[in-house]
Design a protein around this motif. Structure first.
Motif, PDB file in Angstrom:
ATOM      1  N   TRP A  16       0.880  -1.203   0.130  1.00 56.74           N
ATOM      2  CA  TRP A  16       0.017   0.001  -0.090  1.00 56.74           C
ATOM      3  C   TRP A  16       0.886   1.214  -0.011  1.00 56.74           C
ATOM      4  CZ3 TRP A  16      -0.921   4.306   2.958  1.00 56.74           C
ATOM      5  CH2 TRP A  16      -2.250   5.003   2.616  1.00 56.74           C
ATOM      6  N   SER A  17       0.274   2.084  -0.657  1.00 55.51           N
ATOM      7  CA  SER A  17       1.020   3.442  -0.567  1.00 55.51           C
ATOM      8  C   SER A  17       0.212   4.502  -0.817  1.00 55.51           C
ATOM      9  CB  SER A  17       2.024   3.549  -1.897  1.00 55.51           C
ATOM     10  OG  SER A  17       2.686   4.820  -1.940  1.00 55.51           O
ATOM     11  N   GLY A  18       0.169   5.741  -0.061  1.00 57.48           N
ATOM     12  CA  GLY A  18      -0.599   6.968  -0.042  1.00 57.48           C
ATOM     13  C   GLY A  18      -0.272   7.928   1.018  1.00 57.48           C
ATOM     14  N   GLU A  19      -1.479   8.690   1.243  1.00 57.81           N
ATOM     15  CA  GLU A  19      -1.175   9.734   2.107  1.00 57.81           C
ATOM     16  C   GLU A  19      -2.063   9.334   3.500  1.00 57.81           C
ATOM     17  OE1 GLU A  19      -2.117  13.247   0.434  1.00 57.81           O
ATOM     18  OE2 GLU A  19      -0.354  13.830  -0.146  1.00 57.81           O
ATOM     19  N   ALA A  20      -1.466   9.756   4.542  1.00 56.99           N
ATOM     20  CA  ALA A  20      -2.242   9.539   5.691  1.00 56.99           C
ATOM     21  C   ALA A  20      -2.137  10.691   6.958  1.00 56.99           C
ATOM     22  CB  ALA A  20      -1.960   8.186   6.506  1.00 56.99           C
ATOM     23  N   GLU A  21      -3.023  10.443   7.722  1.00 56.66           N
ATOM     24  CA  GLU A  21      -3.041  11.483   9.056  1.00 56.66           C
ATOM     25  C   GLU A  21      -2.274  10.715  10.152  1.00 56.66           C
ATOM     26  OE1 GLU A  21      -6.915  12.303  10.022  1.00 56.66           O
ATOM     27  OE2 GLU A  21      -7.143  13.900   8.397  1.00 56.66           O
ATOM     28  N   MET A  22      -2.201   9.445  10.354  1.00 56.25           N
ATOM     29  CA  MET A  22      -1.545   8.489  11.419  1.00 56.25           C
ATOM     30  C   MET A  22      -1.203   7.120  10.907  1.00 56.25           C
ATOM     31  SD  MET A  22      -2.953   8.071  15.369  1.00 56.25           S
ATOM     32  CE  MET A  22      -4.364   7.144  15.041  1.00 56.25           C
ATOM     33  N   VAL A  23      -0.238   6.714  11.393  1.00 53.24           N
ATOM     34  CA  VAL A  23       0.222   5.251  11.475  1.00 53.24           C
ATOM     35  C   VAL A  23       0.598   4.886  12.735  1.00 53.24           C
ATOM     36  CG1 VAL A  23       2.098   3.875  10.282  1.00 53.24           C
ATOM     37  CG2 VAL A  23       1.273   5.732   9.130  1.00 53.24           C
ATOM     38  N   VAL A  24       0.265   3.348  12.999  1.00 51.04           N
ATOM     39  CA  VAL A  24       0.265   2.955  14.034  1.00 51.04           C
ATOM     40  C   VAL A  24       0.986   1.496  13.836  1.00 51.04           C
ATOM     41  CG1 VAL A  24      -0.702   1.676  16.375  1.00 51.04           C
ATOM     42  CG2 VAL A  24      -1.628   4.024  15.461  1.00 51.04           C
ATOM     43  N   ALA A  25       2.089   1.026  14.222  1.00 54.13           N
ATOM     44  CA  ALA A  25       2.809  -0.336  14.257  1.00 54.13           C
ATOM     45  C   ALA A  25       3.253  -0.758  15.376  1.00 54.13           C
ATOM     46  CB  ALA A  25       3.965  -0.066  12.896  1.00 54.13           C
ATOM     47  N   ARG A  26       3.647  -1.768  15.394  1.00 56.81           N
ATOM     48  CA  ARG A  26       4.257  -2.903  16.648  1.00 56.81           C
ATOM     49  C   ARG A  26       5.832  -2.619  16.123  1.00 56.81           C
ATOM     50  NH1 ARG A  26       1.961  -5.622  20.269  1.00 56.81           N
ATOM     51  NH2 ARG A  26       0.036  -5.800  18.814  1.00 56.81           N
ATOM     52  N   THR A  27       6.539  -2.340  17.153  1.00 59.31           N
ATOM     53  CA  THR A  27       7.964  -2.449  16.953  1.00 59.31           C
ATOM     54  C   THR A  27       8.531  -3.364  18.000  1.00 59.31           C
ATOM     55  OG1 THR A  27       8.680  -0.678  18.479  1.00 59.31           O
ATOM     56  CG2 THR A  27       8.126   0.010  16.361  1.00 59.31           C
ATOM     57  N   SER A  28       9.834  -3.623  17.817  1.00 64.27           N
ATOM     58  CA  SER A  28      10.488  -4.634  19.097  1.00 64.27           C
ATOM     59  C   SER A  28      10.441  -3.859  20.314  1.00 64.27           C
ATOM     60  CB  SER A  28      11.891  -4.612  18.778  1.00 64.27           C
ATOM     61  OG  SER A  28      12.608  -3.456  18.642  1.00 64.27           O
ATOM     62  N   GLU A  29       9.987  -2.409  20.460  1.00 65.51           N
ATOM     63  CA  GLU A  29      10.039  -1.909  21.571  1.00 65.51           C
ATOM     64  C   GLU A  29       8.767  -1.592  22.097  1.00 65.51           C
ATOM     65  OE1 GLU A  29      12.771  -0.795  23.540  1.00 65.51           O
ATOM     66  OE2 GLU A  29      13.841  -1.976  22.217  1.00 65.51           O
ATOM     67  N   GLN A  54      -6.303   7.248   7.120  1.00 63.97           N
ATOM     68  CA  GLN A  54      -6.388   8.545   6.263  1.00 63.97           C
ATOM     69  C   GLN A  54      -7.257   9.569   6.470  1.00 63.97           C
ATOM     70  OE1 GLN A  54      -7.537   5.574   3.058  1.00 63.97           O
ATOM     71  NE2 GLN A  54      -5.619   6.552   1.940  1.00 63.97           N
ATOM     72  N   SER A  55      -7.349  10.745   5.726  1.00 66.81           N
ATOM     73  CA  SER A  55      -8.237  11.770   5.990  1.00 66.81           C
ATOM     74  C   SER A  55      -9.521  11.471   5.921  1.00 66.81           C
ATOM     75  CB  SER A  55      -7.928  12.783   5.235  1.00 66.81           C
ATOM     76  OG  SER A  55      -7.935  12.613   3.851  1.00 66.81           O
ATOM     77  N   GLY A  56     -10.398  11.824   6.817  1.00 68.30           N
ATOM     78  CA  GLY A  56     -11.868  11.261   6.606  1.00 68.30           C
ATOM     79  C   GLY A  56     -12.251  10.000   7.671  1.00 68.30           C
ATOM     80  N   GLY A  57     -11.141   9.550   8.240  1.00 66.10           N
ATOM     81  CA  GLY A  57     -11.082   8.466   9.030  1.00 66.10           C
ATOM     82  C   GLY A  57     -10.977   7.049   8.399  1.00 66.10           C
ATOM     83  N   ARG A  58     -10.692   6.809   7.003  1.00 64.00           N
ATOM     84  CA  ARG A  58     -10.788   5.661   6.503  1.00 64.00           C
ATOM     85  C   ARG A  58      -9.493   4.812   7.095  1.00 64.00           C
ATOM     86  NH1 ARG A  58      -8.633   3.695   1.021  1.00 64.00           N
ATOM     87  NH2 ARG A  58      -9.839   1.561   0.959  1.00 64.00           N
ATOM     88  N   LYS A  59      -9.447   3.782   7.381  1.00 63.43           N
ATOM     89  CA  LYS A  59      -8.444   3.058   7.951  1.00 63.43           C
ATOM     90  C   LYS A  59      -7.946   1.904   6.994  1.00 63.43           C
ATOM     91  CE  LYS A  59      -9.652   3.944  12.725  1.00 63.43           C
ATOM     92  NZ  LYS A  59      -8.869   4.971  12.681  1.00 63.43           N
ATOM     93  N   ILE A  60      -6.747   1.533   6.972  1.00 65.32           N
ATOM     94  CA  ILE A  60      -6.139   0.541   5.909  1.00 65.32           C
ATOM     95  C   ILE A  60      -5.327  -0.366   7.202  1.00 65.32           C
ATOM     96  CG2 ILE A  60      -4.464   0.046   4.305  1.00 65.32           C
ATOM     97  CD1 ILE A  60      -6.758   1.520   3.219  1.00 65.32           C
TER      98      ILE A  60
END
Length: 87
Positions: A16-29, A54-60
Motif C-alpha cells: 500500500w502507498s498513499g497519504e495518511a494522518e496517522m500510522v500505528v505499528a508494532r516495533t520491538s520496543e 487516512q483523512s476522513g477516518g478511512r483505515k487501512i
C-alpha cells in the motif's frame, strides 16, 4: 495541515502507498504511533498489524511480519519480510 506519505512494502511487492494522518505499528520496543512532524526514527518492526488512518477516518490495516520502520520528513516507510492487507 501536514500529512504523512506512507509506503508499506514486503520483500517481493508493494502492499500500500498513499497519504495518511496517522500510522500505528508494532516495533520491538512496543506499539508506536506516528503523526505528521514526528522525529526521525528507525525501528525494528515486530509481527503484528500496521494501521494507517487516512483523512476522513478511512483505515487501512496490513498484517506485517518482521522488518523495519523508518520515519523522516513526514515519510513513513515500512518494509516487512511478509505483509498483506487485512481489509
Amino acid at each position: 495541515m501536514a500529512v504523512l506519505t506512507v509506503d508499506v512494502v514486503s520483500a517481493d511487492s508493494q502492499i500500500w502507498s498513499g497519504e495518511a494522518e496517522m500510522v500505528v505499528a508494532r516495533t520491538s520496543e512496543g506499539e508506536i504511533g506516528i503523526l505528521p512532524g514526528h522525529e526521525p526514527l528507525l525501528a525494528i518492526l515486530a509481527s503484528g498489524e500496521v494501521r494507517v488512518t487516512q483523512s476522513g477516518g478511512r483505515k487501512i490495516v496490513a498484517n506485517a511480519e518482521d522488518g523495519f520502520l523508518s520515519v523522516e520528513n513526514n515519510q513513513v516507510t515500512i518494509v516487512a519480510r511478509q505483509a498483506e492487507l487485512a481489509n
